[in-house]
Design a protein around this motif. Structure first.
Motif, PDB file in Angstrom:
ATOM      1  N   LEU A  71      -3.463  -2.695   6.567  1.00  0.00           N
ATOM      2  CA  LEU A  71      -2.959  -1.551   7.321  1.00  0.00           C
ATOM      3  C   LEU A  71      -1.613  -1.088   6.775  1.00  0.00           C
ATOM      4  CD1 LEU A  71      -3.731  -2.534  11.037  1.00  0.00           C
ATOM      5  CD2 LEU A  71      -4.627  -0.544   9.814  1.00  0.00           C
ATOM      6  N   ASP A  72      -0.746  -2.028   6.488  1.00  0.00           N
ATOM      7  CA  ASP A  72       0.588  -1.702   5.982  1.00  0.00           C
ATOM      8  C   ASP A  72       0.511  -0.930   4.672  1.00  0.00           C
ATOM      9  OD1 ASP A  72       3.511  -1.987   6.173  1.00  0.00           O
ATOM     10  OD2 ASP A  72       3.322  -3.269   4.417  1.00  0.00           O
ATOM     11  N   SER A  73      -0.513  -1.208   3.887  1.00  0.00           N
ATOM     12  CA  SER A  73      -0.644  -0.560   2.572  1.00  0.00           C
ATOM     13  C   SER A  73      -1.141   0.876   2.662  1.00  0.00           C
ATOM     14  CB  SER A  73      -1.585  -1.384   1.676  1.00  0.00           C
ATOM     15  OG  SER A  73      -2.924  -1.293   2.137  1.00  0.00           O
ATOM     16  N   VAL A  74      -1.758   1.252   3.787  1.00  0.00           N
ATOM     17  CA  VAL A  74      -2.341   2.599   3.873  1.00  0.00           C
ATOM     18  C   VAL A  74      -1.630   3.509   4.877  1.00  0.00           C
ATOM     19  CG1 VAL A  74      -4.614   1.793   3.141  1.00  0.00           C
ATOM     20  CG2 VAL A  74      -4.093   1.892   5.582  1.00  0.00           C
ATOM     21  N   LEU A  75      -0.904   2.954   5.826  1.00  0.00           N
ATOM     22  CA  LEU A  75      -0.251   3.791   6.832  1.00  0.00           C
ATOM     23  C   LEU A  75       1.059   4.366   6.281  1.00  0.00           C
ATOM     24  CD1 LEU A  75      -0.661   1.598  10.057  1.00  0.00           C
ATOM     25  CD2 LEU A  75      -1.911   3.697   9.496  1.00  0.00           C
ATOM     26  N   PRO A  76       1.351   5.639   6.574  1.00  0.00           N
ATOM     27  CA  PRO A  76       2.644   6.205   6.184  1.00  0.00           C
ATOM     28  C   PRO A  76       3.780   5.405   6.813  1.00  0.00           C
ATOM     29  CG  PRO A  76       1.141   7.935   6.939  1.00  0.00           C
ATOM     30  CD  PRO A  76       0.482   6.623   7.268  1.00  0.00           C
ATOM     31  N   ARG A  77       4.866   5.246   6.089  1.00  0.00           N
ATOM     32  CA  ARG A  77       5.925   4.341   6.543  1.00  0.00           C
ATOM     33  C   ARG A  77       6.524   4.781   7.869  1.00  0.00           C
ATOM     34  NH1 ARG A  77       8.075   0.050   4.690  1.00  0.00           N
ATOM     35  NH2 ARG A  77      10.195  -0.590   5.198  1.00  0.00           N
ATOM     36  N   ARG A  78       6.612   6.086   8.126  1.00  0.00           N
ATOM     37  CA  ARG A  78       7.240   6.585   9.348  1.00  0.00           C
ATOM     38  C   ARG A  78       6.274   6.609  10.529  1.00  0.00           C
ATOM     39  NH1 ARG A  78       9.145   7.787  13.392  1.00  0.00           N
ATOM     40  NH2 ARG A  78      11.011   8.985  13.906  1.00  0.00           N
ATOM     41  N   ASP A  79       5.004   6.392  10.275  1.00  0.00           N
ATOM     42  CA  ASP A  79       3.991   6.327  11.335  1.00  0.00           C
ATOM     43  C   ASP A  79       4.402   5.261  12.351  1.00  0.00           C
ATOM     44  OD1 ASP A  79       1.590   5.344  12.743  1.00  0.00           O
ATOM     45  OD2 ASP A  79       0.450   6.564  11.351  1.00  0.00           O
ATOM     46  N   GLY A  80       4.364   5.603  13.646  1.00  0.00           N
ATOM     47  CA  GLY A  80       4.772   4.653  14.672  1.00  0.00           C
ATOM     48  C   GLY A  80       3.955   3.389  14.690  1.00  0.00           C
ATOM     49  N   VAL A  81       2.659   3.492  14.400  1.00  0.00           N
ATOM     50  CA  VAL A  81       1.817   2.296  14.346  1.00  0.00           C
ATOM     51  C   VAL A  81       2.228   1.432  13.162  1.00  0.00           C
ATOM     52  CG1 VAL A  81      -0.548   1.436  14.131  1.00  0.00           C
ATOM     53  CG2 VAL A  81      -0.080   3.487  15.503  1.00  0.00           C
ATOM     54  N   ALA A  82       2.590   2.073  12.046  1.00  0.00           N
ATOM     55  CA  ALA A  82       3.041   1.320  10.870  1.00  0.00           C
ATOM     56  C   ALA A  82       4.328   0.562  11.169  1.00  0.00           C
ATOM     57  CB  ALA A  82       3.261   2.269   9.690  1.00  0.00           C
ATOM     58  N   VAL A  83       5.230   1.182  11.940  1.00  0.00           N
ATOM     59  CA  VAL A  83       6.483   0.517  12.306  1.00  0.00           C
ATOM     60  C   VAL A  83       6.186  -0.763  13.085  1.00  0.00           C
ATOM     61  CG1 VAL A  83       8.604   0.692  13.658  1.00  0.00           C
ATOM     62  CG2 VAL A  83       7.822   2.654  12.317  1.00  0.00           C
ATOM     63  N   PHE A  84       5.325  -0.658  14.096  1.00  0.00           N
ATOM     64  CA  PHE A  84       4.975  -1.859  14.856  1.00  0.00           C
ATOM     65  C   PHE A  84       4.218  -2.852  13.989  1.00  0.00           C
ATOM     66  CE2 PHE A  84       1.741  -4.269  17.131  1.00  0.00           C
ATOM     67  CZ  PHE A  84       2.576  -5.102  17.859  1.00  0.00           C
ATOM     68  N   ASN A  85       3.309  -2.375  13.148  1.00  0.00           N
ATOM     69  CA  ASN A  85       2.505  -3.277  12.323  1.00  0.00           C
ATOM     70  C   ASN A  85       3.389  -4.134  11.424  1.00  0.00           C
ATOM     71  OD1 ASN A  85      -0.427  -3.856  11.372  1.00  0.00           O
ATOM     72  ND2 ASN A  85       0.688  -3.515   9.469  1.00  0.00           N
ATOM     73  N   ARG A  86       4.444  -3.540  10.865  1.00  0.00           N
ATOM     74  CA  ARG A  86       5.350  -4.324  10.020  1.00  0.00           C
ATOM     75  C   ARG A  86       6.023  -5.431  10.828  1.00  0.00           C
ATOM     76  NH1 ARG A  86       6.428   0.829   7.928  1.00  0.00           N
ATOM     77  NH2 ARG A  86       8.331   1.083   9.137  1.00  0.00           N
TER      78      ARG A  86
END
Length: 228
Positions: A21-36
């Protein structure tokens, strides 16, 4: 097992899914923030389990995996056009909102995962292991301690510092209104209540639905758009 062959544990598998997920989600995406954030927690949990005593690994692995799978199921539901649990809906609805800051995304995800998913994960693990919540109290506390330490790092990295101007920032006040320690205490109480209600399916469903809705309301408030 052949020399050099890598063993993939259930924790490794959920970590791999979060990394994907981390590799495909845009960095500023809120889900990406939580995923990290959650990827860091789960990776550290896996290290601690590996370093711990052999006798306690089974329960710790089970709890951490069923816990992570509830978040991953919410992500999958959205990717397939289905509705996630109410606790997760605010994060997915506001994930691209320009007025929501990274700290808010991180806290909203933690709120959903602790306030709702952790209680249900304890019950899932109890059913898998054939035990009551008391048997998993140590594992529950280990998960909570990891999350508290990570939350402290998140606040340090993403929240303004304590000077006069920053104390007036609405983000400082919004983030200060939510406590992970209180949320995990409520999750443990909810897990015990759900376990006690397991023979009453109608009451269990009602309790779970109300828990989901209440946690979702808190998440929506955490994601209130703020001025720059």
């Amino acid at each position: 097992m052949a020399r050099g062959e890598q063993v993939h544990t259930p924790v490794d598998r959920v970590v791999s899914r979060m990394r994907a997920l981390d590799s495909v989600l845009p960095r500023r995406d809120g889900v990406a923030v939580f995923n990290r954030v959650y990827l860091a927690v789960t990776t550290e949990a896996g290290r601690r389990i590996d370093a711990g005593p052999l006798g306690g690994k089974g329960a710790a692995v089970t709890l951490n995996v069923v816990f992570a799978e509830r978040y991953l199921a919410a992500v999958q539901a959205v990717s397939e056009g289905r509705c996630p649990p109410a606790c997760w809906r605010p994060l997915f609805q506001f994930r691209h909102h320009p007025g929501v800051r990274p700290l808010q995304f991180a806290l909203a995800g933690i709120n959903a995962h602790i306030g709702h998913d952790l209680a249900l994960a304890v019950v899932d693990a109890c059913r898998t292991l054939g035990c009551g919540p008391a048997r998993l109290e140590d594992e529950f506390e280990q998960v909570g301690d990891l999350l508290v330490s990570l939350e402290e790092r998140i606040r340090e990295d993403l929240m303004p510092g304590p000077d006069v101007l920053q104390l007036a920032d609405p983000l400082t006040h919004l983030a200060g209104a939510w406590s992970l320690d209180r949320a995990r205490g409520a999750a443990w109480t909810a897990a015990r209540a759900l376990w006690a209600l397991r023979g009453l399916p109608d009451l269990t469903e009602e309790f779970t639905e109300r828990l989901d809705t209440a946690v979702g309301l808190a998440g929506r408030m955490l994601l209130t758009p703020l001025p720059d």
